[in-house]
Design an enzyme around this catalytic site. Structure first.
Site, PDB file in Angstrom:
ATOM      1  N   ARG A  65       0.915  -1.263   0.108  1.00 20.74           N
ATOM      2  CA  ARG A  65      -0.081   0.057  -0.003  1.00 20.74           C
ATOM      3  C   ARG A  65       0.787   1.116   0.031  1.00 20.74           C
ATOM      4  O   ARG A  65       0.477   2.428  -0.688  1.00 20.74           O
ATOM      5  CB  ARG A  65      -0.847  -0.054   1.242  1.00 20.74           C
ATOM      6  CG  ARG A  65      -2.071  -0.896   1.093  1.00 20.74           C
ATOM      7  CD  ARG A  65      -3.066  -0.974   2.253  1.00 20.74           C
ATOM      8  NE  ARG A  65      -3.763   0.265   2.448  1.00 20.74           N
ATOM      9  CZ  ARG A  65      -4.216   0.607   3.487  1.00 20.74           C
ATOM     10  NH1 ARG A  65      -4.108  -0.036   4.674  1.00 20.74           N
ATOM     11  NH2 ARG A  65      -4.993   1.825   3.411  1.00 20.74           N
ATOM     12  N   GLN A  96     -10.615  10.572   6.300  1.00 23.99           N
ATOM     13  CA  GLN A  96     -10.133   9.059   6.893  1.00 23.99           C
ATOM     14  C   GLN A  96      -8.895   8.621   6.331  1.00 23.99           C
ATOM     15  O   GLN A  96      -8.607   7.336   6.787  1.00 23.99           O
ATOM     16  CB  GLN A  96     -11.517   8.193   6.668  1.00 23.99           C
ATOM     17  CG  GLN A  96     -12.657   8.816   7.308  1.00 23.99           C
ATOM     18  CD  GLN A  96     -13.858   7.878   6.963  1.00 23.99           C
ATOM     19  OE1 GLN A  96     -14.397   6.975   7.671  1.00 23.99           O
ATOM     20  NE2 GLN A  96     -14.505   8.453   6.071  1.00 23.99           N
ATOM     21  N   VAL A  98      -5.464   7.763   4.574  1.00 26.84           N
ATOM     22  CA  VAL A  98      -4.058   7.854   5.413  1.00 26.84           C
ATOM     23  C   VAL A  98      -2.745   8.111   4.189  1.00 26.84           C
ATOM     24  O   VAL A  98      -1.749   7.756   4.416  1.00 26.84           O
ATOM     25  CB  VAL A  98      -3.643   6.398   5.899  1.00 26.84           C
ATOM     26  CG1 VAL A  98      -4.632   5.958   7.166  1.00 26.84           C
ATOM     27  CG2 VAL A  98      -3.826   5.150   5.012  1.00 26.84           C
ATOM     28  N   HIS A 114      -6.970   9.084  10.615  1.00 29.86           N
ATOM     29  CA  HIS A 114      -6.679   7.681  10.923  1.00 29.86           C
ATOM     30  C   HIS A 114      -4.970   7.684  10.595  1.00 29.86           C
ATOM     31  O   HIS A 114      -4.732   6.630  10.397  1.00 29.86           O
ATOM     32  CB  HIS A 114      -7.341   6.985   9.917  1.00 29.86           C
ATOM     33  CG  HIS A 114      -8.798   6.680  10.340  1.00 29.86           C
ATOM     34  ND1 HIS A 114      -9.815   6.187   9.526  1.00 29.86           N
ATOM     35  CD2 HIS A 114      -9.351   6.871  11.492  1.00 29.86           C
ATOM     36  CE1 HIS A 114     -10.997   6.169  10.019  1.00 29.86           C
ATOM     37  NE2 HIS A 114     -10.712   6.424  11.160  1.00 29.86           N
ATOM     38  N   CYS A 142      13.132  -0.684  14.912  1.00 29.37           N
ATOM     39  CA  CYS A 142      13.306   0.681  15.444  1.00 29.37           C
ATOM     40  C   CYS A 142      15.070   0.915  15.471  1.00 29.37           C
ATOM     41  O   CYS A 142      15.724  -0.291  16.275  1.00 29.37           O
ATOM     42  CB  CYS A 142      13.174   0.611  16.705  1.00 29.37           C
ATOM     43  SG  CYS A 142      13.455   2.255  17.539  1.00 29.37           S
ATOM     44  N   SER A 184     -18.126   5.120   2.794  1.00 28.65           N
ATOM     45  CA  SER A 184     -19.213   4.404   2.978  1.00 28.65           C
ATOM     46  C   SER A 184     -19.994   4.764   4.212  1.00 28.65           C
ATOM     47  O   SER A 184     -21.121   4.643   4.478  1.00 28.65           O
ATOM     48  CB  SER A 184     -18.780   2.719   2.980  1.00 28.65           C
ATOM     49  OG  SER A 184     -17.867   2.797   4.121  1.00 28.65           O
ATOM     50  N   ASN A 208     -21.035  10.120  -4.191  1.00 29.45           N
ATOM     51  CA  ASN A 208     -20.696   8.973  -4.005  1.00 29.45           C
ATOM     52  C   ASN A 208     -21.508   8.230  -5.136  1.00 29.45           C
ATOM     53  O   ASN A 208     -22.745   8.324  -5.270  1.00 29.45           O
ATOM     54  CB  ASN A 208     -21.197   8.114  -2.562  1.00 29.45           C
ATOM     55  CG  ASN A 208     -20.421   7.025  -2.197  1.00 29.45           C
ATOM     56  OD1 ASN A 208     -20.333   5.899  -2.969  1.00 29.45           O
ATOM     57  ND2 ASN A 208     -19.988   6.767  -0.953  1.00 29.45           N
ATOM     58  N   PRO A 209     -20.800   7.219  -5.784  1.00 31.06           N
ATOM     59  CA  PRO A 209     -21.664   6.342  -6.873  1.00 31.06           C
ATOM     60  C   PRO A 209     -22.454   5.370  -6.364  1.00 31.06           C
ATOM     61  O   PRO A 209     -23.330   4.793  -7.046  1.00 31.06           O
ATOM     62  CB  PRO A 209     -20.343   5.791  -7.768  1.00 31.06           C
ATOM     63  CG  PRO A 209     -19.230   5.489  -6.560  1.00 31.06           C
ATOM     64  CD  PRO A 209     -19.436   6.959  -5.689  1.00 31.06           C
ATOM     65  N   GLU A 210     -22.544   5.103  -4.889  1.00 30.96           N
ATOM     66  CA  GLU A 210     -23.226   4.074  -4.302  1.00 30.96           C
ATOM     67  C   GLU A 210     -24.041   4.738  -3.277  1.00 30.96           C
ATOM     68  O   GLU A 210     -23.476   5.535  -2.607  1.00 30.96           O
ATOM     69  CB  GLU A 210     -22.586   2.845  -3.880  1.00 30.96           C
ATOM     70  CG  GLU A 210     -21.487   2.261  -4.611  1.00 30.96           C
ATOM     71  CD  GLU A 210     -22.169   1.307  -5.747  1.00 30.96           C
ATOM     72  OE1 GLU A 210     -23.330   0.890  -5.387  1.00 30.96           O
ATOM     73  OE2 GLU A 210     -21.447   1.114  -6.729  1.00 30.96           O
TER      74      GLU A 210
HETATM   75  P1  NAD Z   1     -14.780   2.468   2.315  1.00 31.82           P
HETATM   76  O1  NAD Z   1     -13.929   1.668   1.582  1.00 31.82           O
HETATM   77  O2  NAD Z   1     -15.502   1.840   3.304  1.00 31.82           O
HETATM   78  O3  NAD Z   1     -15.669   3.083   1.180  1.00 31.82           O
HETATM   79  C1  NAD Z   1     -15.255   3.685   0.100  1.00 31.82           C
HETATM   80  C2  NAD Z   1     -16.628   4.512  -0.557  1.00 31.82           C
HETATM   81  O4  NAD Z   1     -16.208   5.233  -1.577  1.00 31.82           O
HETATM   82  C3  NAD Z   1     -17.915   3.491  -0.901  1.00 31.82           C
HETATM   83  O5  NAD Z   1     -18.847   3.969  -0.509  1.00 31.82           O
HETATM   84  C4  NAD Z   1     -17.596   3.978  -2.446  1.00 31.82           C
HETATM   85  O6  NAD Z   1     -18.950   3.677  -3.198  1.00 31.82           O
HETATM   86  C5  NAD Z   1     -17.042   5.266  -2.691  1.00 31.82           C
HETATM   87  N1  NAD Z   1     -16.549   5.503  -3.966  1.00 31.82           N
HETATM   88  C6  NAD Z   1     -15.689   4.504  -4.684  1.00 31.82           C
HETATM   89  N2  NAD Z   1     -15.179   5.126  -5.820  1.00 31.82           N
HETATM   90  C7  NAD Z   1     -15.673   6.385  -5.539  1.00 31.82           C
HETATM   91  C8  NAD Z   1     -15.176   7.562  -6.487  1.00 31.82           C
HETATM   92  N3  NAD Z   1     -14.524   7.567  -7.585  1.00 31.82           N
HETATM   93  N4  NAD Z   1     -15.576   8.703  -6.346  1.00 31.82           N
HETATM   94  C9  NAD Z   1     -16.414   8.860  -4.811  1.00 31.82           C
HETATM   95  N5  NAD Z   1     -16.696   7.691  -4.152  1.00 31.82           N
HETATM   96  C10 NAD Z   1     -16.283   6.538  -4.538  1.00 31.82           C
HETATM   97  O7  NAD Z   1     -13.950   3.594   2.526  1.00 31.82           O
HETATM   98  P2  NAD Z   1     -13.981   4.694   4.104  1.00 31.82           P
HETATM   99  O8  NAD Z   1     -15.377   5.139   4.108  1.00 31.82           O
HETATM  100  O9  NAD Z   1     -12.987   5.642   3.905  1.00 31.82           O
HETATM  101  O10 NAD Z   1     -13.667   3.601   5.343  1.00 31.82           O
HETATM  102  C11 NAD Z   1     -12.621   2.905   5.294  1.00 31.82           C
HETATM  103  C12 NAD Z   1     -11.512   2.760   6.136  1.00 31.82           C
HETATM  104  O11 NAD Z   1     -10.550   2.603   5.245  1.00 31.82           O
HETATM  105  C13 NAD Z   1     -10.976   4.205   6.460  1.00 31.82           C
HETATM  106  O12 NAD Z   1     -10.924   4.160   7.881  1.00 31.82           O
HETATM  107  C14 NAD Z   1      -9.696   4.513   5.855  1.00 31.82           C
HETATM  108  O13 NAD Z   1      -8.620   4.925   6.937  1.00 31.82           O
HETATM  109  C15 NAD Z   1      -9.112   3.374   5.334  1.00 31.82           C
HETATM  110  N6  NAD Z   1      -8.745   3.275   3.935  1.00 31.82           N
HETATM  111  C16 NAD Z   1      -7.845   4.481   3.475  1.00 31.82           C
HETATM  112  C17 NAD Z   1      -7.576   4.379   2.121  1.00 31.82           C
HETATM  113  C18 NAD Z   1      -6.542   5.668   1.634  1.00 31.82           C
HETATM  114  O14 NAD Z   1      -5.991   6.072   2.371  1.00 31.82           O
HETATM  115  N7  NAD Z   1      -6.753   5.997   0.422  1.00 31.82           N
HETATM  116  C19 NAD Z   1      -7.770   3.360   1.241  1.00 31.82           C
HETATM  117  C20 NAD Z   1      -8.716   2.172   1.825  1.00 31.82           C
HETATM  118  C21 NAD Z   1      -9.154   2.324   3.057  1.00 31.82           C
HETATM  119 ZN    ZN Z   2      12.219   1.993  19.594  1.00 34.24          ZN
END
Ligand code: NAD
Ligand code: ZN
Length: 241
Positions: A65, A96, A98, A114, A142, A184, A208-210
């Site tokens: 990642r 949310q 990272v 996060h 470390c 989500s 959000n597309p969903e």
């Molecule tokens: P989630 O995976 O639960 O939800 C992602 C949401 O994004 C879904 O509702 C989906 O429909 C929507 N989506 C997908 N493609 C999209 C687009 N092009 N435009 C707009 N919306 C779109 O992610 P979450 O709600 O962020 O929660 C999950 C946890 O996972 C978080 O706590 C986060 O820390 C972590 N996370 C972070 C990353 C990152 O930093 N990029 C990636 C994956 C997960």
């Molecule tokens: Zn240490």
């Protein structure tokens, strides 16, 4: 466009984002289609128990990642959010994610609930460091005490950084509009922050597309990917360049 009108007439608008805002940068989301790794679910890897059980496995997943994040670029949605802040139409970005892409796109007032995948910290002492690439040795140790290093992110079951959480609640308390982009809305306590804006009479735009947690509650439901929402929005606000 209703979203542009809401934004223009708002006094203090904030943005709340999740993994979906980075999807078009090529970073997979957790839920929804794609993005699974081997036969593990992210929820089973992003926990303190998983790390205790098998730090090497967890680090392999994070290395993958980290590399993805380092190779990714902010997309039009990240840039549009930064542009809106620059224009004074957005006051804060609560994320949310990272991946650090909001800051790289130029957003200034970013609250990372996060943590960051580009930082590590020691599980034994107070050592912290920023990563320029994925660690060479896995699991990394470390340099100060030899303890295991871990990603400086919040795992499932862990508490959020208090300072960031407090800042986020303060922003939500001030906001009269929240734009929720690409989440989500199932990970608590983060997911409740946009609801606070509604509960004191503010408005919500849900991009959000969903359907998600906020569907049916938002004033504007933009059922589309983030870049498709932001491109015409910037144009209508005269901020496209
Ligand atoms: P989630 O995976 O639960 O939800 C992602 C949401 O994004 C879904 O509702 C989906 O429909 C929507 N989506 C997908 N493609 C999209 C687009 N092009 N435009 C707009 N919306 C779109 O992610 P979450 O709600 O962020 O929660 C999950 C946890 O996972 C978080 O706590 C986060 O820390 C972590 N996370 C972070 C990353 C990152 O930093 N990029 C990636 C994956 C997960
Ligand atoms: Zn240490």
């Amino acid at each position: 466009m209703e979203a542009a009108r809401l934004l223009r007439s708002s006094r203090y608008a904030i943005v709340f984002t999740g993994a979906g805002v980075s999807a078009e940068s090529g970073i997979p989301t957790f839920r929804g289609s794609g993005g699974l790794w081997r036969r593990y679910r992210p929820e089973d890897l992003a926990t303190p128990e998983a790390f205790q059980r098998d730090p090497e496995l967890v680090w392999k997943w994070y290395s993958w990642r980290i590399r993805m994040v380092l190779e990714a670029e902010p997309n039009l949605a990240h840039k549009a959010i930064a542009r809106l802040e620059e224009a004074g139409l957005v006051k804060a970005v609560i994320t949310q994610n990272v991946d650090g892409l909001h800051r790289r796109a130029g957003s200034r007032n970013v609250i990372e609930l996060h943590g960051s995948i580009l930082r590590v910290r020691c599980t034994r002492c107070s050592y912290r460091s920023i990563l320029a690439r994925e660690p060479g040795d896995i699991p990394p140790r470390c340099p100060m005490c030899g303890g295991l290093l871990r990603p400086d992110v919040v795992w499932f079951g862990e508490t959020l950084p208090l300072g960031e959480l407090e800042k986020a609640w303060n922003e939500a308390a001030k906001a009269d509009l929240v734009m929720v982009v690409g989440t989500s809305g199932v990970v608590e306590p983060a997911a409740s922050i946009p609801l606070a804006v509604l509960s004191h009479g503010g408005s919500m735009i849900n991009v959000n597309p969903e359907p998600n947690r906020y569907t049916g509650l938002a004033d504007v439901e933009a059922r589309m990917v983030a870049t498709r929402f932001f491109r015409p929005l910037l144009r209508e606000l005269g901020l496209a360049r």
